[in-house]
Design an enzyme around this catalytic site. Structure first.
Site, PDB file in Angstrom:
ATOM      1  N   HIS A 116       0.859  -1.188   0.000  1.00 11.55           N
ATOM      2  CA  HIS A 116       0.000   0.000   0.000  1.00 11.55           C
ATOM      3  C   HIS A 116       0.892   1.234   0.000  1.00 11.55           C
ATOM      4  O   HIS A 116       1.938   1.274   0.665  1.00 11.55           O
ATOM      5  CB  HIS A 116      -0.887  -0.006   1.252  1.00 11.55           C
ATOM      6  N   ARG A 120      -0.832  12.427   0.064  1.00 13.57           N
ATOM      7  CA  ARG A 120      -2.030  13.261   0.048  1.00 13.57           C
ATOM      8  C   ARG A 120      -1.730  14.663   0.582  1.00 13.57           C
ATOM      9  O   ARG A 120      -0.741  14.883   1.301  1.00 13.57           O
ATOM     10  CB  ARG A 120      -3.129  12.617   0.896  1.00 13.57           C
ATOM     11  N   HIS A 185      -7.171  -5.202  18.074  1.00 17.68           N
ATOM     12  CA  HIS A 185      -7.981  -6.332  18.510  1.00 17.68           C
ATOM     13  C   HIS A 185      -7.297  -7.665  18.246  1.00 17.68           C
ATOM     14  O   HIS A 185      -7.747  -8.699  18.735  1.00 17.68           O
ATOM     15  CB  HIS A 185      -9.349  -6.290  17.818  1.00 17.68           C
ATOM     16  N   GLY A 268     -18.670  11.477   2.351  1.00 20.75           N
ATOM     17  CA  GLY A 268     -19.520  11.242   1.193  1.00 20.75           C
ATOM     18  C   GLY A 268     -18.751  10.899  -0.059  1.00 20.75           C
ATOM     19  O   GLY A 268     -19.206  11.167  -1.170  1.00 20.75           O
TER      20      GLY A 268
END
Length: 309
Positions: A116, A120, A185, A268
């Site tokens: 990955h 930005r 977790h 959105g």
């Protein structure tokens, strides 16, 4: 933390990111040798309180990559979502712009690591109208059958690209990566780390932008040699099933912890592009435990942060 940014400075970032997307796609196509990226251009015009668009490019069923995606987006809105203001409450409700390129590659061969990369730029308008800006990004590696030489190479490239920006930069962003890509977790890291940085605005716009470019440009040097070394390694159903099982951890992190996923969904954003990072095939198995002493059990040794260079 503020700077009088102009349309020209944002245009520089935009031009770099579009070119980076082109270069990344071309390089991955050459490395794959069997498939091409398909582009899905999209816009957010007409969406309430949000505008902009992007270019989602996806390669499927290649000779090396089962799926790879390289996205460029430039979007804006009238109010930052909660994921972006958790550490900046003074910007809640402010208008914003975001530009970025994100890459995720899921190879078919279990001996080639998943990877990955993201770079930005964010800009928000403070109450007095002054822009507040920052850069972020990084890259990380998720192997299934780790090879020490590959991990050392990965971190050596990361260290060397950081060196011109300060002697402590690699250690700082390597530690941040280990801590960020951690499945709380599960009590394990997502992979063997790399670099992660956010909120970068020290040294001025030019300095911060230069570091972003170093990360974006350095990614292929870090990843492609590993692909070339491992893409022809023979594997069978056992290795493939383990790869699919471990891909489940990738899904868990992206859907539970990843701030980029949360930002995209809360703002959105385009769902199909946001979830492009998920693997094309994955399996979950209740109570799975690898056989003691097996190559699959060995992976656990790599899911604890350590110094590689």
């Amino acid at each position: 933390m503020t700077i009088e940014t102009t349309a020209a400075t944002i245009a520089q970032v935009d031009a770099y990111l579009r070119d980076l997307q082109d270069r990344l796609c071309a390089a991955l196509e050459r490395a794959d040798g069997g498939a091409r990226f398909i582009e899905d251009a999209w816009t957010r015009d007409g969406v309430a309180s949000m505008g902009g668009g992007g270019r989602t490019r996806v390669l499927k069923h290649g000779a090396v990559f089962e799926q790879a995606g390289v996205n460029f987006s430039r979007v804006e809105g009238t109010a930052l979502p909660p994921s972006a203001t958790a550490h900046r409450p003074e910007l809640a409700g402010r208008a914003w712009s975001a530009l970025g390129v994100s890459l995720v590659a899921h190879p078919g061969n279990p001996y080639v690591p998943t990877t990955h990369m993201n770079v930005r730029y964010f800009e928000a308008r403070a109450a007095d109208g002054a822009p507040v800006w920052w850069f972020g990004g990084g890259f990380d590696l998720t192997p299934y059958y780790p090879v020490d030489a590959d991990v050392v190479h990965w971190h050596t490239v990361a260290r060397d690209l950081c060196a011109p920006f300060g002697g402590d930069v690699y250690a700082k962003y390597k530690k941040w990566c280990d801590e960020y890509f951690y499945l709380k977790h599960r009590g394990e890291t997502r992979g063997v780390g790399g670099l992660f940085f956010d909120d970068l605005n020290s040294g001025g716009f030019g300095h911060s932008f230069a570091f972003q470019r170093a990360v974006g440009d350095g990614f292929l040097d870090a990843y492609l040699p590993i692909v070339q070394r491992r893409k022809s390694t023979l594997f069978g159903e056992r290795e493939r099933e383990f790869q699919l099982y471990r891909r489940g951890r990738y899904v868990e992190f992206n859907l539970v912890h990843d701030r980029g996923t949360l930002f995209g969904l809360q703002s959105g954003g385009r769902t199909e592009s946001i979830l492009m990072s998920l693997p094309p095939r994955v399996r979950f198995e209740y109570g799975y435990a690898p056989e003691a002493g097996s190559p699959e059990a060995r992976l656990a040794e790599y899911l604890v942060p350590r110094d590689w260079v």
